[in-house]
Design a protein around this motif. Sequence first.
Motif, PDB file in Angstrom:
ATOM      1  N   UNK A  44       0.804  -1.209   0.000  1.00 11.38           N
ATOM      2  CA  UNK A  44       0.000   0.000   0.000  1.00 11.38           C
ATOM      3  C   UNK A  44       0.834   1.254   0.000  1.00 11.38           C
ATOM      4  N   UNK A  45       2.137   1.076   0.036  1.00  8.15           N
ATOM      5  CA  UNK A  45       3.084   2.191   0.023  1.00  8.15           C
ATOM      6  C   UNK A  45       3.987   2.046  -1.196  1.00  8.15           C
ATOM      7  N   UNK A  46       4.998   1.199  -1.097  1.00  6.02           N
ATOM      8  CA  UNK A  46       5.868   0.916  -2.230  1.00  6.02           C
ATOM      9  C   UNK A  46       5.186  -0.060  -3.186  1.00  6.02           C
ATOM     10  N   UNK A  47       4.472  -1.028  -2.612  1.00  4.01           N
ATOM     11  CA  UNK A  47       3.746  -2.008  -3.410  1.00  4.01           C
ATOM     12  C   UNK A  47       2.280  -1.608  -3.519  1.00  4.01           C
ATOM     13  N   UNK A  48       1.718  -1.746  -4.709  1.00  7.26           N
ATOM     14  CA  UNK A  48       0.284  -1.512  -4.887  1.00  7.26           C
ATOM     15  C   UNK A  48      -0.508  -2.580  -4.154  1.00  7.26           C
ATOM     16  N   UNK A  49      -1.632  -2.175  -3.590  1.00  7.51           N
ATOM     17  CA  UNK A  49      -2.513  -3.090  -2.879  1.00  7.51           C
ATOM     18  C   UNK A  49      -3.954  -2.744  -3.244  1.00  7.51           C
ATOM     19  N   UNK A  50      -4.694  -3.724  -3.744  1.00 10.64           N
ATOM     20  CA  UNK A  50      -6.083  -3.479  -4.144  1.00 10.64           C
ATOM     21  C   UNK A  50      -6.948  -3.051  -2.974  1.00 10.64           C
ATOM     22  N   UNK A  51      -6.502  -3.372  -1.758  1.00  8.83           N
ATOM     23  CA  UNK A  51      -7.301  -3.026  -0.576  1.00  8.83           C
ATOM     24  C   UNK A  51      -7.195  -1.545  -0.234  1.00  8.83           C
ATOM     25  N   UNK A  52      -6.174  -0.852  -0.739  1.00 15.12           N
ATOM     26  CA  UNK A  52      -6.022   0.565  -0.440  1.00 15.12           C
ATOM     27  C   UNK A  52      -4.572   1.005  -0.460  1.00 15.12           C
ATOM     28  N   UNK A  53      -4.333   2.228  -0.007  1.00 19.29           N
ATOM     29  CA  UNK A  53      -2.972   2.767   0.009  1.00 19.29           C
ATOM     30  C   UNK A  53      -2.806   3.709   1.196  1.00 19.29           C
ATOM     31  N   UNK A  54      -1.554   3.908   1.572  1.00 22.32           N
ATOM     32  CA  UNK A  54      -1.216   4.858   2.628  1.00 22.32           C
ATOM     33  C   UNK A  54      -0.617   6.104   1.998  1.00 22.32           C
ATOM     34  N   UNK A  55      -0.283   7.080   2.826  1.00 27.41           N
ATOM     35  CA  UNK A  55       0.329   8.317   2.344  1.00 27.41           C
ATOM     36  C   UNK A  55       1.365   8.779   3.348  1.00 27.41           C
ATOM     37  N   UNK A  56       2.048   9.885   3.024  1.00 25.57           N
ATOM     38  CA  UNK A  56       3.085  10.424   3.918  1.00 25.57           C
ATOM     39  C   UNK A  56       2.515  10.894   5.239  1.00 25.57           C
TER      40      UNK A  56
END
Length: 717
Positions: A262-274
């Motif tokens: 969800x950060x470096x790797x894509x994740x279908x469940x969502x993503x994080x941010x800074x």
Amino acid sequence: MNPIFSTGVFKRSTVSIAVALASFSVYSDAFAEEVETIVVQSEGYRNTATKTALQPEETPQGITIIEGEAIEQRDAESLSQALRYAPGVVTEVRGGAVTLYDTFTIRGFGVDKSYYDGLVLSYLNGWNLQAQIDPVAIEQIEVFKGPTSVLYGSMPPGGMVNIIAKAPEDVASTEVSVATGSHSLVEASVDSTGPLGDTGLNYRFIAKASQQDGQVDTTEEETLLLAPSIDWHISDKTLVNFNLYYQNDPEMGMNSSLPASGMIYDNDAGSTSASTFVGDKNWSEFEREVFMAGYKINHELSDSWTFLQNFRYTDASLSQKNTYHLASNFDEETGTLVRNIYSTEEEVSAVAIDNQLSGVIITGDLEHNVLLGVDYQNLEGDSAYSEYYTTDNAFYEFNIFSPDNDLLDTDTLVESYAATDDIDVEQLGFYVQDQLRWNQLVLISGGRFDHYKSTSYYEDNYAYTAESDAEHSQFSYRVGALYELSNGLSPFVSYATSFEPVTGVDADGNSFDPELGSQVEAGVKYVSLDGGLAVAGSVFHIVKSDALVSDPDSTYGDQLQIGELVSQGVEIELAAAITPAWQLNASYTYTDMEITEDTDSDLEGTTPIWVPEHSSNLWSDYYILEGLLTGARISGGVRYVGEMQMDAYNTDTVPGYTLVDFSIGYDVQRFLPGVDSASLNLAVNNAFNEEYYSCYDSANCWYGAERTATVSFNATF
């Protein structure tokens, strides 16, 4: 030194061609209609490379000097940020939001402690308490490359950083600064210096207060600083300096990491941010208090010999309430992260003293610059560690892709584990050095003997105890040569050793030997005859042996001592005056580092984390010398850091990144009669808000610093 704009006349101070080479801030007489010579160091100053008042360019090893004004122009708020443009240094390895450490590597090797005016800054080994010096109190930073144990004792082989403090001056001056910017920054500081009447005393008083929101949600950063000092010229030959440094950080952001998914790797469940925070605002405390008191006695015994005694006492404490997670705590398919709750209470009391006798002996055509020294360090510290669980299960249903940082009810906490760790470290060193000059040839040789003792006693609430002891006697040395050719070229070669004490015993109960390092370095330094161009380049080969590695046959976490790491590479630095108004600084570093011996065959041939193969920097300053915008400065820089390994086994890499910074300054003194100087400065770091990362492993990664903009106003009276 940096330019001074006054009544339309561009004034440039030049210290010497030698210092220009070391600092890569090269200026020629053609830069200015009027040239001033200003010496900013106090009488008690000793350069990091030699522990003498000699110029650092005479040392056949790499050294980079970063001046305080450059730190201010780039809006560096910490030592790590100030090192962003230093070649061979990788900074902020725990990302942009973790500010309670100065974390960086030099030539591939981690540096966990820095020096302040030649004495070590206290660090509670294995824990979180680290004294940090705010840039408002820094005159300059000296980055010495390669082993330095011959002068300082225990040290990693990659190098060290020595922070030079601002010292009292004999000319009265008071600078007031205010700033605002990103993250709701509010900051004010004062820096006043000058003589105290006719007493023969000179003073310096530095104070700062700042507050801003942290990069991640719900966090804040706050600093209160006082740093007074006094120079007392007892006689023409004797100077005593008394100095205090007090810093209280009621808020220090955060100290946690994120999974790579969800950060470096894509994740279908969502993503994080800074700005994603994986902690809880009800259990997020990072408070630190540091008090240091010291003195220097500099006494000229004769025209040729000088004695310097440098002493500091440190008392520091840190309180932390935080959460952590393990790789097994994260469900990648849903984004659910189970967090563990813990706290630490840490304290340190330390003393450090360094006695130096230096002198010049001339025999015919030979000039010997001799240094004899004895130094001593003692640190006593302790940490109380606790873990908790909560009876409210809602806290554990935390999703990093939809974070709720207000889940913990502290009334539901139950302590599940408690332990204390008492640490005592003592080091006594004796060293000698001779820097010999014969016409254009400079030879240096030095040796040092250290006796080191440390004890760590760990005890928990289950009656488990563990004691780790270390007692080492170690000899370190350095030899080198540099030849100054008449055309400005100075080729050099050197060999130096280092040692790092380690505690504990192996599975058979045998105490570990210290980890040893050695470096061979060869290169050339060049300064053009007009001083308008400086270039330095070197190749280095560092070997660290007797490194601790995990014992694959042990089920109790035992270690073996057969590891070896090799770091080799090239560093090139350049500073040029393209025109009298345009200056350019650039550097490139190539580092090839790998583990050559390990009990785990899968680790042999791997590259440690936080070591890019390629990195480079470019910084340019342009000064407008005439017309309506006379007094303006336009500066900009580009930082490139290549890809680094994701984890110890090199299963993947963290992408490299390129960041752009710029700074604009303008002299507004003409609009403010009654002030000696005044300026406005705008600094923007990571101007294009590039997203970049660093990782310890795939479960523990950090975002780099997002874009920040700061506007500051400085006035000197």
